[in-house]
Design a protein around this motif. Structure first.
Motif, PDB file in Angstrom:
ATOM      1  N   VAL A   8       0.856  -1.281   0.024  1.00 37.98           N
ATOM      2  CA  VAL A   8       0.069  -0.142  -0.181  1.00 37.98           C
ATOM      3  C   VAL A   8       1.077   1.163   0.114  1.00 37.98           C
ATOM      4  O   VAL A   8       2.192   1.171   0.351  1.00 37.98           O
ATOM      5  CB  VAL A   8      -0.820   0.031   1.194  1.00 37.98           C
ATOM      6  CG1 VAL A   8      -2.032  -1.197   1.197  1.00 37.98           C
ATOM      7  CG2 VAL A   8      -0.158   0.158   2.459  1.00 37.98           C
ATOM      8  N   ALA A   9       0.352   2.197  -0.404  1.00 39.48           N
ATOM      9  CA  ALA A   9       0.947   3.603  -0.324  1.00 39.48           C
ATOM     10  C   ALA A   9       0.607   4.386   0.794  1.00 39.48           C
ATOM     11  O   ALA A   9      -0.483   4.746   1.182  1.00 39.48           O
ATOM     12  CB  ALA A   9       0.505   4.510  -1.618  1.00 39.48           C
ATOM     13  N   ARG A  10       1.510   4.921   1.626  1.00 35.12           N
ATOM     14  CA  ARG A  10       1.617   5.594   2.875  1.00 35.12           C
ATOM     15  C   ARG A  10       2.199   6.829   2.909  1.00 35.12           C
ATOM     16  O   ARG A  10       3.212   7.158   2.044  1.00 35.12           O
ATOM     17  CB  ARG A  10       2.138   4.747   4.090  1.00 35.12           C
ATOM     18  CG  ARG A  10       1.416   3.412   4.308  1.00 35.12           C
ATOM     19  CD  ARG A  10       0.002   3.564   5.007  1.00 35.12           C
ATOM     20  NE  ARG A  10      -0.420   2.422   5.397  1.00 35.12           N
ATOM     21  CZ  ARG A  10      -1.855   1.879   5.542  1.00 35.12           C
ATOM     22  NH1 ARG A  10      -2.440   2.779   5.261  1.00 35.12           N
ATOM     23  NH2 ARG A  10      -2.028   0.589   5.752  1.00 35.12           N
ATOM     24  N   ASP A  11       1.756   7.799   3.767  1.00 33.74           N
ATOM     25  CA  ASP A  11       2.337   9.158   3.769  1.00 33.74           C
ATOM     26  C   ASP A  11       3.918   8.983   4.324  1.00 33.74           C
ATOM     27  O   ASP A  11       3.951   8.092   5.402  1.00 33.74           O
ATOM     28  CB  ASP A  11       1.639  10.140   4.581  1.00 33.74           C
ATOM     29  CG  ASP A  11       0.209  10.607   4.054  1.00 33.74           C
ATOM     30  OD1 ASP A  11      -0.512  11.016   4.536  1.00 33.74           O
ATOM     31  OD2 ASP A  11       0.172  10.381   2.660  1.00 33.74           O
ATOM     32  N   ASP A  12       4.745   9.660   3.644  1.00 32.34           N
ATOM     33  CA  ASP A  12       6.056   9.634   4.402  1.00 32.34           C
ATOM     34  C   ASP A  12       6.331  10.590   5.238  1.00 32.34           C
ATOM     35  O   ASP A  12       6.576  11.674   4.829  1.00 32.34           O
ATOM     36  CB  ASP A  12       7.150   9.484   2.952  1.00 32.34           C
ATOM     37  CG  ASP A  12       8.594   9.073   3.191  1.00 32.34           C
ATOM     38  OD1 ASP A  12       9.028   9.108   4.625  1.00 32.34           O
ATOM     39  OD2 ASP A  12       9.470   8.872   2.233  1.00 32.34           O
ATOM     40  N   GLU A  13       6.521  10.138   6.236  1.00 31.95           N
ATOM     41  CA  GLU A  13       6.739  11.169   7.466  1.00 31.95           C
ATOM     42  C   GLU A  13       8.176  11.491   7.555  1.00 31.95           C
ATOM     43  O   GLU A  13       8.246  12.746   7.690  1.00 31.95           O
ATOM     44  CB  GLU A  13       6.803  10.132   8.814  1.00 31.95           C
ATOM     45  CG  GLU A  13       5.052   9.717   9.136  1.00 31.95           C
ATOM     46  CD  GLU A  13       5.185   8.910  10.497  1.00 31.95           C
ATOM     47  OE1 GLU A  13       4.152   8.516  10.817  1.00 31.95           O
ATOM     48  OE2 GLU A  13       6.250   8.920  11.101  1.00 31.95           O
ATOM     49  N   SER A  14       9.236  11.073   6.727  1.00 31.00           N
ATOM     50  CA  SER A  14      10.499  11.589   6.674  1.00 31.00           C
ATOM     51  C   SER A  14      10.559  12.684   5.656  1.00 31.00           C
ATOM     52  O   SER A  14      11.254  13.599   5.491  1.00 31.00           O
ATOM     53  CB  SER A  14      11.306  10.778   6.328  1.00 31.00           C
ATOM     54  OG  SER A  14      11.225  10.115   4.977  1.00 31.00           O
ATOM     55  N   ALA A  15       9.316  12.846   4.744  1.00 31.72           N
ATOM     56  CA  ALA A  15       9.334  13.803   3.641  1.00 31.72           C
ATOM     57  C   ALA A  15       7.732  14.240   3.417  1.00 31.72           C
ATOM     58  O   ALA A  15       7.153  13.641   2.774  1.00 31.72           O
ATOM     59  CB  ALA A  15       9.766  13.247   2.469  1.00 31.72           C
ATOM     60  N   PRO A  16       7.468  15.110   4.306  1.00 36.14           N
ATOM     61  CA  PRO A  16       5.981  15.649   4.081  1.00 36.14           C
ATOM     62  C   PRO A  16       5.519  15.796   2.882  1.00 36.14           C
ATOM     63  O   PRO A  16       6.065  16.535   2.387  1.00 36.14           O
ATOM     64  CB  PRO A  16       6.069  16.833   5.210  1.00 36.14           C
ATOM     65  CG  PRO A  16       7.168  16.728   6.077  1.00 36.14           C
ATOM     66  CD  PRO A  16       8.188  15.813   5.365  1.00 36.14           C
ATOM     67  N   GLY A  17       4.356  15.480   2.766  1.00 40.05           N
ATOM     68  CA  GLY A  17       3.643  15.702   1.260  1.00 40.05           C
ATOM     69  C   GLY A  17       4.017  14.658   0.249  1.00 40.05           C
ATOM     70  O   GLY A  17       3.457  14.763  -0.849  1.00 40.05           O
ATOM     71  N   THR A  18       4.639  13.705   0.606  1.00 35.54           N
ATOM     72  CA  THR A  18       5.386  12.614  -0.379  1.00 35.54           C
ATOM     73  C   THR A  18       4.543  11.279   0.093  1.00 35.54           C
ATOM     74  O   THR A  18       4.097  11.428   1.360  1.00 35.54           O
ATOM     75  CB  THR A  18       6.805  12.529  -0.670  1.00 35.54           C
ATOM     76  OG1 THR A  18       7.412  11.969   0.608  1.00 35.54           O
ATOM     77  CG2 THR A  18       7.267  13.839  -1.035  1.00 35.54           C
ATOM     78  N   ARG A  19       4.460  10.302  -0.800  1.00 38.04           N
ATOM     79  CA  ARG A  19       4.089   8.909  -0.022  1.00 38.04           C
ATOM     80  C   ARG A  19       5.367   7.976  -0.506  1.00 38.04           C
ATOM     81  O   ARG A  19       5.979   8.114  -1.230  1.00 38.04           O
ATOM     82  CB  ARG A  19       2.747   8.313  -0.968  1.00 38.04           C
ATOM     83  CG  ARG A  19       1.748   9.614  -0.872  1.00 38.04           C
ATOM     84  CD  ARG A  19       0.501   9.211  -1.597  1.00 38.04           C
ATOM     85  NE  ARG A  19      -0.532   8.489  -0.787  1.00 38.04           N
ATOM     86  CZ  ARG A  19      -1.162   7.628  -1.300  1.00 38.04           C
ATOM     87  NH1 ARG A  19      -1.576   7.525  -2.470  1.00 38.04           N
ATOM     88  NH2 ARG A  19      -1.916   6.748  -0.376  1.00 38.04           N
ATOM     89  N   ARG A  20       5.115   6.795   0.268  1.00 38.44           N
ATOM     90  CA  ARG A  20       6.149   5.876  -0.063  1.00 38.44           C
ATOM     91  C   ARG A  20       5.334   4.487   0.074  1.00 38.44           C
ATOM     92  O   ARG A  20       4.169   4.402   0.715  1.00 38.44           O
ATOM     93  CB  ARG A  20       7.130   5.719   0.933  1.00 38.44           C
ATOM     94  CG  ARG A  20       6.599   5.643   2.617  1.00 38.44           C
ATOM     95  CD  ARG A  20       7.700   5.381   3.541  1.00 38.44           C
ATOM     96  NE  ARG A  20       7.289   5.218   4.739  1.00 38.44           N
ATOM     97  CZ  ARG A  20       8.004   4.814   5.800  1.00 38.44           C
ATOM     98  NH1 ARG A  20       9.416   4.598   5.588  1.00 38.44           N
ATOM     99  NH2 ARG A  20       7.714   4.523   7.126  1.00 38.44           N
TER     100      ARG A  20
END
Length: 611
Positions: free
Chosen positions: A344-356
């Protein structure tokens, strides 16, 4: 659904219809077990009723879920069912009959009649085969269903891939093997496909199809492809793989699947707008022909088989690249240590506004060699922990020493009265067995030995921690009367070499059992210990931990340590992050002492045990 379908009447029985309650618009009930109805039917003519008929007439309406929450009624014509039977007669029935030596087959009906997949078994019945109707209770119990298939020598089962995985785990392919396992309803995992492909005497056949195309659209078996596939279009069916501009995509390129042909449904009942949206004009067919937009992504291989890649609405964008999680799941599932995977795609906490992308995997069962290595490693870790601990603490031969028995919940020593009560209860239960020649596996600091050995003729004790065996030996040397009875050995619980077979009337495995790495390890220890018992001897097995409750126990520990008002997330994260089998020795001891009960064995003939 009843209000939407507006049935003319309900044909049923009293017991089956009563749970429905009031029907819409006063729909009449015709109950076959009503004496008045039975009498009226008996008075009717038995002559055949003649009526006009067309293959384009609706055969049934079946409901499927809708994105708005309102079910959609799919109107299916007779032509689709006829086409299905003709296709299956050639592609499925004939090969299965041939693989079974040409005889009539026994087919298990394991699908709810609310699911159009249930027609599969009914078509076998039309072809003259023997169909076993499995009720709700049986078909939902994997263990019972496998036993039923074994008892009745069932040749064909038709289940979803998820349920097939469970049935295989329960032994579906052991003993009597169904020559054919039909799969449908969802994508097939690599694990299920591989097992069916590689098991001699059986094969799998995957059937794909949305409700909007009569039951099945594509089909392919493990004989056709080494990897999971939805196969090729069935008889009189066209599969078009198109891009967003309805242009055919090249071979090997992902595109959306559109289907057309004899099995196409008439549309959604009383939903013309939704019908027009999903049943669109076929630009590559004859004038007036339609095709159904499935929303599924597929890819055509060189030999014509189609691979299912996921839904169009699952597509995500990661760092500028369009990614299909289904493709990554397929790659993860191919790893030998992975049974199932989800991405699944989740929000990337290390890079706000992006997904991982985040992958979740279910570990595959380890092989015997890997499992054995893991168990040896775990036993070795326990040996290191306890060797270090016993190097620092004393024994309990001449003193009442409960050092190291600390609570898992707060880290404090367990109250002395609790430890005394635990030991006295255990000693009392063992003494009821009348022990004279005793073997204690996992003697530890001698908490039980100090109370039991003085009243025995011989007391043998083993432990894998060398420091405690050495300390016990040194302390026993100061007591000639006791040392003459006690024999000490440094070894793991499963090692019984050098111990006198058929000598002991009592074998004690207490507390140490909670540290065994697996149920198989426990079986090994118990089996080898039983071989040391004299006729009429007894095995005492105490403080046994249920490994299935490990996560619950650990969550309770973390909740207690978190203090008042812990958030569920904090507790879940802490309990999931620590293995209950790799904690410090004192906390592990405590959890078991407080949560596991001591159980006793009555004296029994050699070769039996009770825990």
């Amino acid at each position: 659904m009843l209000a939407d379908a507006r049935p003319l009447l309900l044909l049923s029985t009293e017991a089956a219809s009563s749970p429905l309650g009031p029907l819409p618009d006063g729909t009449p009930r015709v109950l076959l077990d009503d004496p008045a109805v039975a009498a009226e039917l008996a008075g009717l003519s038995r002559a055949a009723v003649r009526t006009s008929f067309s293959l384009d007439h609706p055969a049934y309406v079946i409901y499927t879920s809708g994105s708005t929450g309102r079910p959609k009624g799919v109107v299916t014509p007779y032509a689709g069912l006829t086409n299905m039977q003709l296709n299956h007669r050639k592609e499925i029935f004939a090969p299965a009959v041939a693989s079974a030596g040409g005889r009539r087959l026994r087919v298990a009906h394991t699908v709810s009649f609310a699911f159009d997949m249930s027609w599969e078994e009914l078509l076998w019945l039309v072809e003259g085969h023997e169909v076993h109707l499995c009720d709700e209770e049986l078909r939902r119990d994997a263990t019972a269903l496998v036993a039923y298939c074994e008892e009745h020598r069932v040749d064909v089962v038709n289940v979803t891939p998820t349920y097939a995985h469970l049935l295989i785990e329960e032994g579906l392919l052991e003993g009597h093997r169904p020559p054919l396992v039909l799969l449908g309803g969802e994508s097939v995992t690599e694990a299920v496909w591989t097992v069916l492909r590689d098991t001699e005497g059986t094969y799998g056949y995957n059937l794909y199809g949305p409700t909007e195309y009569t039951i099945n659209t594509l089909g392919g078996g493990t004989h056709d492809s080494a990897t999971p596939t939805v196969g090729r279009p069935i008889r009189a069916t066209r599969a078009r793989i198109l891009d967003t501009w309805l242009r055919p995509v090249p071979e090997g390129v992902a595109g959306e699947l559109y289907i057309a042909g004899a099995g196409l449904a008439r549309g959604y009942l009383a939903r013309p707008g939704l019908t027009a949206e999903r049943f669109v004009a076929d630009p590559y067919g004859l004038p007036g022909e339609r095709m159904y937009r499935t929303g599924d992504l597929v890819r055509r291989r060189a030999r014509g088989n189609l691979d299912f890649l996921g839904r169009t609405d699952d597509q995500v964008k990661i760092r500028g690249h369009r990614v299909e999680p289904g493709e990554i799941e397929a790659v993860l599932a191919r790893h030998p240590e992975v049974a199932r995977a989800a991405v699944v795609a989740r929000d990337d906490e290390s890079a706000p506004g992006t997904r991982r992308l985040v992958g979740y995997v279910v570990p595959a069962d380890a092989g015997d060699e890997a499992r054995g290595a893991a168990e040896r490693e775990q036993v070795g870790e326990w040996r290191e922990i306890y060797s270090a601990e016993y190097a620092e603490i004393g024994t309990a031969l001449s003193t009442e020493d409960f050092a190291g028995w600390d609570s898992s919940y707060d880290g404090n020593p367990i109250p002395l009265e609790h430890m005394r009560a635990w030991r006295e209860a255990t000693v009392r239960s063992i003494r009821e067995l009348g022990p004279r020649r005793v073997l204690e596996i996992g003697v530890g600091s001698g908490l039980l030995l100090s109370r039991l050995a003085p009243d025995t003729e011989a007391y043998w004790a083993t432990d894998f921690a060398e420091p405690v065996i050495r300390k016990l030996g040194e302390e026993l040397a100061a007591d000639p009367g006791l040392s003459g009875k006690v024999e000490l050995r440094c070894r793991s619980a499963e090692v019984t070499d050098g111990l006198p077979a058929g000598f002991f009337d009592t074998v004690v495995i207490n507390s140490v059992a909670q540290y065994f790495p697996s149920l198989d390890h426990l079986h090994t220890v118990v089996r080898r210990a039983m071989a040391l018992l004299a006729p009429g001897g007894a095995l005492f097995l105490g403080d046994v931990r249920d490994l299935r409750q490990a996560r619950v126990f650990q969550a309770g520990v973390q909740a207690a340590r978190a203090g008042a008002g812990p958030t569920p997330g904090r507790c879940a994260g802490r309990s999931n992050g620590a293995s209950p089998w790799r904690r410090n020795s004192s906390s592990t001891r405590t959890g078991s002492a407080r949560s596991a009960s001591v159980r006793r064995c009555a004296p029994r003939p050699a070769g039996t045990t009770t825990s």
